[in-house]
Scaffold this motif. Structure first.
Motif, PDB file in Angstrom:
ATOM      1  N   VAL A  45     -10.291  -0.292  -0.742  1.00  0.00           N
ATOM      2  CA  VAL A  45      -9.058  -0.134  -1.524  1.00  0.00           C
ATOM      3  C   VAL A  45      -9.388   0.403  -2.911  1.00  0.00           C
ATOM      4  N   ASN A  67     -12.120   3.729   6.009  1.00  0.00           N
ATOM      5  CA  ASN A  67     -10.665   3.670   5.932  1.00  0.00           C
ATOM      6  C   ASN A  67     -10.279   3.393   4.482  1.00  0.00           C
ATOM      7  N   ALA A 108      -5.692  -6.874  -3.335  1.00  0.00           N
ATOM      8  CA  ALA A 108      -5.901  -6.467  -1.943  1.00  0.00           C
ATOM      9  C   ALA A 108      -7.115  -7.146  -1.319  1.00  0.00           C
ATOM     10  N   TYR A 160       0.846  -1.186   0.000  1.00  0.00           N
ATOM     11  CA  TYR A 160       0.000   0.000   0.000  1.00  0.00           C
ATOM     12  C   TYR A 160       0.883   1.237   0.000  1.00  0.00           C
ATOM     13  N   ARG A 215      -7.397   2.665   1.614  1.00  0.00           N
ATOM     14  CA  ARG A 215      -6.021   2.252   1.322  1.00  0.00           C
ATOM     15  C   ARG A 215      -5.796   2.375  -0.178  1.00  0.00           C
ATOM     16  N   TRP A 216      -4.607   2.829  -0.512  1.00  0.00           N
ATOM     17  CA  TRP A 216      -4.280   3.100  -1.910  1.00  0.00           C
ATOM     18  C   TRP A 216      -3.256   2.100  -2.426  1.00  0.00           C
ATOM     19  N   ASN A 239       1.307   5.586   0.526  1.00  0.00           N
ATOM     20  CA  ASN A 239       0.794   6.819   1.112  1.00  0.00           C
ATOM     21  C   ASN A 239       0.629   7.829  -0.004  1.00  0.00           C
ATOM     22  N   ILE A 264      -9.244  -6.320   4.451  1.00  0.00           N
ATOM     23  CA  ILE A 264      -9.834  -5.470   3.414  1.00  0.00           C
ATOM     24  C   ILE A 264     -11.288  -5.873   3.209  1.00  0.00           C
ATOM     25  N   ASN A 317      -0.184  -5.473  -6.770  1.00  0.00           N
ATOM     26  CA  ASN A 317      -0.432  -4.198  -6.088  1.00  0.00           C
ATOM     27  C   ASN A 317      -1.662  -3.524  -6.690  1.00  0.00           C
ATOM     28  N   THR A 374     -12.786  -0.904   5.501  1.00  0.00           N
ATOM     29  CA  THR A 374     -11.573  -0.557   4.769  1.00  0.00           C
ATOM     30  C   THR A 374     -11.777  -0.816   3.286  1.00  0.00           C
TER      31      THR A 374
END
Length: 572
Positions: A163, A189, A206, A27, A191-192, A29, A212, A201, A161
């Motif tokens: 993605v 939440n 994910a 993941y 996530r990238w 930022n 997730i 990825n 969460t």
């Protein structure tokens, strides 16, 4: 941006490898693009214009207009406009922005959301402020939100969460559906991941991880995760219990694909940009004609699709994938551009989507401040020269008789909430029979907006009646026949109210210049069978306050996803 589509075989192979090797997803930022992209602003030079495109069905029209080639061919639509183009596929949007700033290309190609993500960096210099010149498509089936078991509505995403790809096409998608469910990015939440598909990825990869709950993916990945679009069994490359909660087949105007141009180039070469826009219009119309006449002229169709497969997927043999990409996009053409840019009443118009997008991006920290995005403001009467497909009548999306049968079945089974995406209510006064736009304008506008945003969903309009007359008669020991007649009268009244509301909404929208699809609406008369105050035994509970009493006099709007009901939904 990575491909929103790629070869199905490669997707399946990659996902099988992922599930077997259990590679941990990396993941990232995410940072605003102005912290990622650094390039000096340079001039646009040369007689051959470099034009970016992305791996998406809407870009088939661009390749076709260029003579089914990445370099402009003689006698092509682009050539006939006096232009020379070099088409370059660039699915990494950050790189597109770099080329745009440097002057390698005066154009940007992406979704409204992607364009907004770049606003902080491309608006620093007046020369590179973008002007949106053309809308290519809406995503109409190519993108999906896949969720794990336990998530039944968008509201259930609270605390979960989710993605999605960084700098990709799904940020706007998530932002809009959260807003419609009364949520914001603070309620979930996020996530990238770096890629959209085909790697370890990606959002698909994910979703295999235990922590997730949901992922935004392209439709081939969605089908793989959900065992062909039903519910994931856990076998092969699916996730047990995973299902498609919402795809762009339902939410068919949340992702708008556009072209934008640098301000300096537009000012210096407005005629060139206008010819490019006309080439896109002519290219979309020609592409549509080739598809419609594929039986009579299979050679032209195969030539176009092979060129598309080579340009989008690097293989002329990927015809089935190119065809799938074409079908997953709604090519809006002339009528769609006029509605998008000029109809100030259309709920999904340019200014609204830009504002909506920027609001979400600001929430998630990808845009420092909301700002105006300019549009070309073409003279569309001039731009339509050479076109024949103008003011084309819209075809109903649903089979009304099958919609009615489905809704009746759900009502009888008490399962109307299954497949519900969103719902809201309006209230009326005792003995009220009319529902004018003057009294209910806000509600009518909301329905018009939801119908325009979720064009692949059924909207039920459900009337409910006040049970007090029935309760009084029951207390007075009225006969079963009398009580039965009261119930039936209440059902009839609630149905007529729902019908009145439906007709008034359609008329209201028509007066605003917005055409709603009548087949999208289903009316239901509940009568006193589902009061807000609840059911006690076999009868409505007695309201204890005036507020409770008034709460039963309502009309409920429910947006239902019916993608799985193939006999109900007519593909565009």
């Amino acid at each position: 941006m990575k491909e929103r589509h790629m070869l199905r075989a490669l997707v399946v192979t990659a996902s099988l490898l992922l599930s077997s090797l259990a590679v941990a997803v990396e993941y990232i930022n995410i940072k605003p693009l102005n912290q990622v992209v650094s390039a000096q602003v340079g001039p646009v030079e040369g007689d051959v214009l470099q034009v970016p495109f992305i791996s998406w069905g809407g870009d088939i029209a661009v390749i076709h207009a260029n003579g089914n080639n990445l370099s402009t061919q003689a006698n092509s639509i682009v050539s006939q406009q006096g232009l020379k183009l070099k088409l370059t596929r660039e699915d990494d949007f950050a790189k597109q922005v770099q080329h745009y700033l440097k002057g390698d290309s005066p154009f940007l190609r992406g979704t409204i959301g992607m364009l907004n993500m770049a606003m902080d960096v491309i608006s620093k210099d007046a020369k590179t402020k973008p002007i949106v010149i053309y809308k290519l498509t809406d995503s109409a089936g190519g993108d999906a939100l896949v969720v794990k078991s336990g998530i039944k509505t968008v509201k259930d995403l609270r605390g979960k969460t989710v993605v999605l790809q960084a700098y990709g096409p799904h940020v706007d998608y998530l932002s809009r559906i959260l807003a419609d469910a009364g949520l914001t990015f603070k309620d979930i939440n996020v996530r990238w991941v770096k890629d959209l598909t085909g790697t370890d990825n990606s959002p698909m990869a994910a979703l295999y991880e235990k922590d997730i709950d949901a992922a935004f993916v392209i439709i081939p990945d969605a089908l793989a995760l959900t065992s062909g679009g039903s519910v994931g069994t856990g076998a092969e490359d699916s996730v047990k219990g995973a299902k498609i909660l919402l795809s762009t087949k339902t939410a068919d105007t949340v992702i708008a694909d556009v072209y934008a141009v640098r301000s300096d180039f537009f000012k210096q070469h407005r005629d060139v940009v206008e010819k490019f826009a006309r080439s896109l219009l002519l290219g979309q119309e020609s592409m549509s004609n080739v598809v419609q006449q594929r039986t009579a002229d299979s050679k032209a169709y195969e030539q176009m699709m092979r060129a598309a497969a080579k340009g989008l997927l690097d293989s002329e043999q990927a015809l089935a994938d190119a065809e799938g990409m074409y079908q997953d996009a709604r090519h809006v053409g002339y009528d769609g551009n006029v509605k998008f840019f000029k109809n100030n009443a259309y709920p999904r118009r340019f200014a609204v989507i830009v504002k909506e997008s920027q609001h979400g991006l600001h929430q998630v920290g990808l845009l420092q401040q909301q700002q105006e995005v300019a549009q070309a403001r073409w003279d569309y009467d001039k731009l339509k020269k050479g076109l024949s497909q103008i003011n084309v009548a819209e075809v109903p999306k649903f089979d009304e008789s099958k919609v009615a049968a489905l809704v009746t079945q759900k009502q009888q089974q008490g399962s109307l909430d299954q497949g519900e995406l969103f719902s809201f209510e309006v209230f009326f006064k005792p003995n009220q029979k009319t529902f004018s736009a003057e009294l209910y304008e806000d509600a009518f506008k909301k329905v018009m907006d939801l119908a325009s945003t979720y064009g692949g969903a059924i909207i039920t309009i459900e009337g409910h009646s006040d049970p007090m007359n029935y309760l009084r008669k029951r207390k007075a020991n009225a006969s079963r026949m009398v009580l039965g007649r009261i119930k039936q009268a209440a059902r009839n009244l609630s149905l007529s109210r729902a019908q009145e509301v439906r007709d008034n909404i359609i008329d209201f929208s028509k007066n605003k210049g917005v055409s709603l699809d009548p087949s999208q609406f289903a009316v239901i008369g509940h009568g006193i069978s589902a009061p807000k105050t609840g059911v006690c035994g076999a009868d409505p509970c007695v309201p204890k306050t005036e507020k409770q009493w008034r709460s039963n006099m309502r009309v409920q709007f429910r947006i239902l996803q019916v993608e799985a009901e193939s006999s109900v939904f007519r593909p565009l």
